[in-house]
Design a protein around this motif. Structure first.
Motif, PDB file in Angstrom:
ATOM      1  N   ALA A  32       0.849  -1.210   0.000  1.00  5.63           N
ATOM      2  CA  ALA A  32       0.000   0.000   0.000  1.00  5.63           C
ATOM      3  C   ALA A  32       0.875   1.247   0.000  1.00  5.63           C
ATOM      4  O   ALA A  32       0.629   2.204  -0.746  1.00  5.63           O
ATOM      5  N   LEU A  33       1.923   1.226   0.832  1.00  6.07           N
ATOM      6  CA  LEU A  33       2.827   2.381   0.903  1.00  6.07           C
ATOM      7  C   LEU A  33       3.530   2.579  -0.446  1.00  6.07           C
ATOM      8  O   LEU A  33       3.622   3.697  -0.966  1.00  6.07           O
ATOM      9  N   ALA A  34       3.990   1.474  -1.017  1.00  2.00           N
ATOM     10  CA  ALA A  34       4.706   1.555  -2.306  1.00  2.00           C
ATOM     11  C   ALA A  34       3.791   2.113  -3.387  1.00  2.00           C
ATOM     12  O   ALA A  34       4.202   2.959  -4.192  1.00  2.00           O
ATOM     13  N   ILE A  35       2.539   1.668  -3.409  1.00  2.00           N
ATOM     14  CA  ILE A  35       1.603   2.152  -4.438  1.00  2.00           C
ATOM     15  C   ILE A  35       1.407   3.665  -4.309  1.00  2.00           C
ATOM     16  O   ILE A  35       1.429   4.395  -5.295  1.00  2.00           O
ATOM     17  N   ARG A  36       1.241   4.137  -3.084  1.00  2.00           N
ATOM     18  CA  ARG A  36       1.056   5.592  -2.894  1.00  2.00           C
ATOM     19  C   ARG A  36       2.258   6.357  -3.433  1.00  2.00           C
ATOM     20  O   ARG A  36       2.124   7.347  -4.152  1.00  2.00           O
ATOM     21  N   LEU A  37       3.459   5.893  -3.088  1.00  3.18           N
ATOM     22  CA  LEU A  37       4.676   6.595  -3.510  1.00  3.18           C
ATOM     23  C   LEU A  37       4.854   6.526  -5.030  1.00  3.18           C
ATOM     24  O   LEU A  37       5.192   7.515  -5.681  1.00  3.18           O
ATOM     25  N   VAL A  38       4.603   5.348  -5.577  1.00  4.73           N
ATOM     26  CA  VAL A  38       4.782   5.151  -7.021  1.00  4.73           C
ATOM     27  C   VAL A  38       3.821   6.050  -7.804  1.00  4.73           C
ATOM     28  O   VAL A  38       4.206   6.690  -8.787  1.00  4.73           O
ATOM     29  N   CYS A  39       2.572   6.145  -7.337  1.00  5.09           N
ATOM     30  CA  CYS A  39       1.596   6.983  -8.056  1.00  5.09           C
ATOM     31  C   CYS A  39       1.973   8.455  -7.968  1.00  5.09           C
ATOM     32  O   CYS A  39       1.783   9.216  -8.926  1.00  5.09           O
ATOM     33  N   LYS A  40       2.536   8.877  -6.845  1.00  3.08           N
ATOM     34  CA  LYS A  40       2.991  10.261  -6.731  1.00  3.08           C
ATOM     35  C   LYS A  40       4.117  10.521  -7.731  1.00  3.08           C
ATOM     36  O   LYS A  40       4.205  11.595  -8.328  1.00  3.08           O
ATOM     37  N   ALA A  41       4.986   9.540  -7.902  1.00  2.00           N
ATOM     38  CA  ALA A  41       6.100   9.709  -8.860  1.00  2.00           C
ATOM     39  C   ALA A  41       5.583   9.716 -10.303  1.00  2.00           C
ATOM     40  O   ALA A  41       6.145  10.384 -11.166  1.00  2.00           O
TER      41      ALA A  41
END
Ligand SMILES: Cc1ncc(C[n+]2csc(CCOP(=O)(O)OP(=O)(O)O)c2C)c(N)n1
Ligand code: SF4
Ligand SMILES: [Mg+2]
Length: 312
Positions: A32-41
């Motif tokens: 979940a954390l990775a998805i949030r960060l990846v989408c921001k990038a």
């Protein structure tokens, strides 16, 4: 209009949350954390094709969705075929003037099962055809949403429900499939490993991968408290230990050239990483020694590649 950003150190981060509140990921989920960060990038001009997995099951229970980006659920096996069609179709429509020209990031996502097992042929096909897309693998090292079954990315020695540890078995008895080298063997412009415990490294790699012309692949280790049997507040720590022990090195391959992104002066004993997780609790001293030897060999081999084919 440029997205609103927040400043974190020297970084300007997209302030938008593309994964809305109300999803059903477990507490402390690394994915979940990775998805949030990846989408921001990636930013708002992104289209996602997603295989079945925790990423999809926890974000799109009918009739609601957590996605604030254009998003399509494909089958377990064809996230890459889905994104190939979208990339080719939309680009053809742009050429014909049917939709406005725009720089769209085409992204496929899947778990380790959806990537290294059942989706491998569709991923390989899309890489080989040279579609302009980024593939992101969420590697929690088992089929988690269906009940912690082993995948070909489950590491040696881990206990899963289909490779249980007990009197007759020590858990998974095969080695983790090396998806990074498999993708690199397609001679694509960009391949990398990442982990949300290193958020800026992760976001930089996603930006790079989504901006190169042609296919890119980023393999993200996403700690899973439920399947790894770790406390939910230990996710960042366990991801760091994976890197600091050398069992999951952070590196990238740009046009065939290697770069290690995090280089501890001395690797920590792999036992520190293994002993912190319930799925490895049963391992004997002999098994721990074997895994340490394998990690040392793998890391030495990677360093040789970096020395022979360094990225400039
Ligand atoms: C053809 C097919 N076989 C099996 C399933 C059931 N299934 C859905 S997701 C999944 C496991 C996914 O594992 P992974 O890709 O590692 O994602 P995770 O749940 O771990 O995030 C399985 C077995 C399915 N949807 N389709
Ligand atoms: S099972 Fe693991 S990967 Fe899936 S939502 Fe829970 S913590 Fe995340
Ligand atoms: Mg998985």
């Amino acid at each position: 209009m440029a997205p609103e950003t927040v400043k974190v150190g020297k970084y300007n981060i997209d302030a938008t949350e593309y994964l809305a509140e109300g999803h059903t990921f477990c507490t402390g989920c690394g994915e979940a954390l990775a998805i949030r960060l990846v989408c921001k990038a990636l930013g708002e001009n992104t289209i996602i094709s997603m295989a079945t997995g925790c990423d999809e099951v926890c974000t799109s229970p009918l009739p609601v969705t957590s996605w604030r980006l254009p998003w399509m659920h494909t089958l377990f096996e064809n996230a890459s075929a889905g994104i190939s069609g979208m990339e080719a179709g939309l680009k053809a429509m742009m050429r014909k003037g049917k939709v406005p020209e725009r720089d769209i990031k085409f992204v496929a996502m899947g778990g380790d099962g959806g990537t290294s097992d059942i989706g491998l042929q569709s991923l390989s096909g899309a890489l080989e055809r040279g579609h302009d897309f980024l593939y992101v693998c969420w590697d929690n090292e088992a089929y988690m949403n269906t009940g912690i079954q082993r995948s070909s990315a489950t590491p040696y020695g881990a206990a899963t429900t289909t490779a249980p540890a007990g009197k007759l078995s020590m858990g998974q008895n095969t080695q983790k499939k090396n998806m990074v080298e498999i993708c690199a063997a397609h001679d694509i412009p960009y391949v990398a490993t990442a982990c949300p415990s290193y958020p800026f490294d992760l976001m930089n790699k996603i930006k790079k991968g989504s901006e190169v012309k042609g296919p890119a692949y980023v393999h993200v280790l996403t700690p899973c408290p439920t399947g790894w049997r770790t406390p939910s507040n230990f996710t960042i720590e366990i991801g760091k230990l994976a890197v600091e022990t050398g069992i999951f090195p952070l590196y990238e391959i740009e046009n065939g050239r290697y770069r290690l992104n995090v280089t501890p002066t001395k690797l920590k004993p792999v036992e520190q990483y293994l002993k912190a997780q319930g799925r490895f609790r049963h391992l004997s001293p002999g098994e721990l020694e074997k895994i340490q030897k394998d990690v040392d060999e793998g890391y030495a081999k990677l360093k040789e590649k970096v020395a022979c084919f360094p990225a400039t």
